[in-house]
Design an enzyme around this catalytic site. Structure first.
Site, PDB file in Angstrom:
ATOM      1  N   ILE A 198      12.632   4.088   3.892  1.00 10.91           N
ATOM      2  CA  ILE A 198      11.616   3.108   3.494  1.00 10.91           C
ATOM      3  C   ILE A 198      11.750   2.863   1.985  1.00 10.91           C
ATOM      4  O   ILE A 198      10.929   3.321   1.187  1.00 10.91           O
ATOM      5  CB  ILE A 198      10.185   3.575   3.865  1.00 10.91           C
ATOM      6  CG1 ILE A 198      10.124   4.018   5.327  1.00 10.91           C
ATOM      7  CG2 ILE A 198       9.181   2.445   3.604  1.00 10.91           C
ATOM      8  CD1 ILE A 198       8.800   4.637   5.737  1.00 10.91           C
ATOM      9  N   PRO A 199      12.829   2.164   1.586  1.00  9.92           N
ATOM     10  CA  PRO A 199      12.964   1.848   0.165  1.00  9.92           C
ATOM     11  C   PRO A 199      11.796   0.967  -0.269  1.00  9.92           C
ATOM     12  O   PRO A 199      11.403   0.053   0.467  1.00  9.92           O
ATOM     13  CB  PRO A 199      14.299   1.100   0.072  1.00  9.92           C
ATOM     14  CG  PRO A 199      14.722   0.793   1.456  1.00  9.92           C
ATOM     15  CD  PRO A 199      13.903   1.609   2.392  1.00  9.92           C
ATOM     16  N   HIS A 200      11.227   1.264  -1.427  1.00  4.61           N
ATOM     17  CA  HIS A 200      10.051   0.511  -1.856  1.00  4.61           C
ATOM     18  C   HIS A 200       9.922   0.513  -3.368  1.00  4.61           C
ATOM     19  O   HIS A 200      10.552   1.317  -4.051  1.00  4.61           O
ATOM     20  CB  HIS A 200       8.783   1.087  -1.223  1.00  4.61           C
ATOM     21  CG  HIS A 200       8.544   2.526  -1.548  1.00  4.61           C
ATOM     22  ND1 HIS A 200       9.172   3.551  -0.869  1.00  4.61           N
ATOM     23  CD2 HIS A 200       7.785   3.126  -2.489  1.00  4.61           C
ATOM     24  CE1 HIS A 200       8.789   4.708  -1.368  1.00  4.61           C
ATOM     25  NE2 HIS A 200       7.947   4.484  -2.368  1.00  4.61           N
ATOM     26  N   GLY A 201       9.106  -0.404  -3.848  1.00  6.30           N
ATOM     27  CA  GLY A 201       8.866  -0.478  -5.280  1.00  6.30           C
ATOM     28  C   GLY A 201       7.798  -1.506  -5.600  1.00  6.30           C
ATOM     29  O   GLY A 201       7.436  -2.328  -4.769  1.00  6.30           O
ATOM     30  N   LEU A 231       9.833  -2.266   1.353  1.00  8.20           N
ATOM     31  CA  LEU A 231       8.461  -2.667   1.045  1.00  8.20           C
ATOM     32  C   LEU A 231       8.359  -2.952  -0.449  1.00  8.20           C
ATOM     33  O   LEU A 231       8.687  -2.095  -1.274  1.00  8.20           O
ATOM     34  CB  LEU A 231       7.490  -1.555   1.446  1.00  8.20           C
ATOM     35  CG  LEU A 231       6.009  -1.853   1.258  1.00  8.20           C
ATOM     36  CD1 LEU A 231       5.563  -3.005   2.155  1.00  8.20           C
ATOM     37  CD2 LEU A 231       5.184  -0.611   1.563  1.00  8.20           C
TER      38      LEU A 231
END
Length: 155
Positions: free
Chosen positions: A64-67, A102
């Site tokens: 779930i790569p997110h930033g 996300l």
């Protein structure tokens, strides 16, 4: 919050061809930039900075790569089913084949965390993950994701 609130039908990639974690993040950033109008480099750099803090590979083949990004005004999701599993430095050491990107506004606070929790809960459901792995069609993947979100909201 439903995954349908984060994810548009055109934000589902049914067979992403990548061979490394960095390439996966690049491809996800490029598609996210295309769909949001954000600069691709800003998205990529934000995701890479977050990865440096610790892998967003949460285990069971899921990342779930997110930033958070300045000058961004909404929560945005993008799902990719990878054509082949890749090493993502996941917490359990297993390769990743399902990725949910996300993005959130810098000011998102609790909404960002709620969205992350919703995504993690949906993807970690064994039945949902199995359906996502067996679907090859973007519309079918979108249906699984939005139904998973709805059923986990009821619980």
């Amino acid at each position: 919050m439903h995954l349908g609130d984060l994810l548009a039908p055109n934000a589902v990639l049914p067979a992403l061809k990548v061979s490394s974690k960095k390439q996966a993040i690049q491809e996800l950033a490029a598609k996210a930039a295309e769909l949001t109008g954000l600069p691709e480099r800003d998205v990529f750099d934000t995701l890479l900075q977050r990865e440096r803090l610790g892998s967003t590979g949460v285990g069971a083949g899921i990342a779930i790569p997110h930033g958070k990004l300045p000058k961004f005004d909404r929560l945005f999701g993008l799902f990719a089913r990878l054509e082949r599993p890749i090493d993502f430095d996941a917490l359990d050491g297993e390769p990743v084949d399902l990725a949910f990107l996300l993005l959130a506004p810098e000011t998102a606070g609790a909404d960002h965390l709620k969205a992350l929790a919703r995504v993690a809960r949906a993807l970690r459901d064994p039945l949902t993950a199995q359906k996502l792995r067996s679907s090859r069609d973007g519309a079918a993947l979108y249906a699984v994701l939005t139904q998973a979100a709805a059923s986990s909201n009821a619980a």
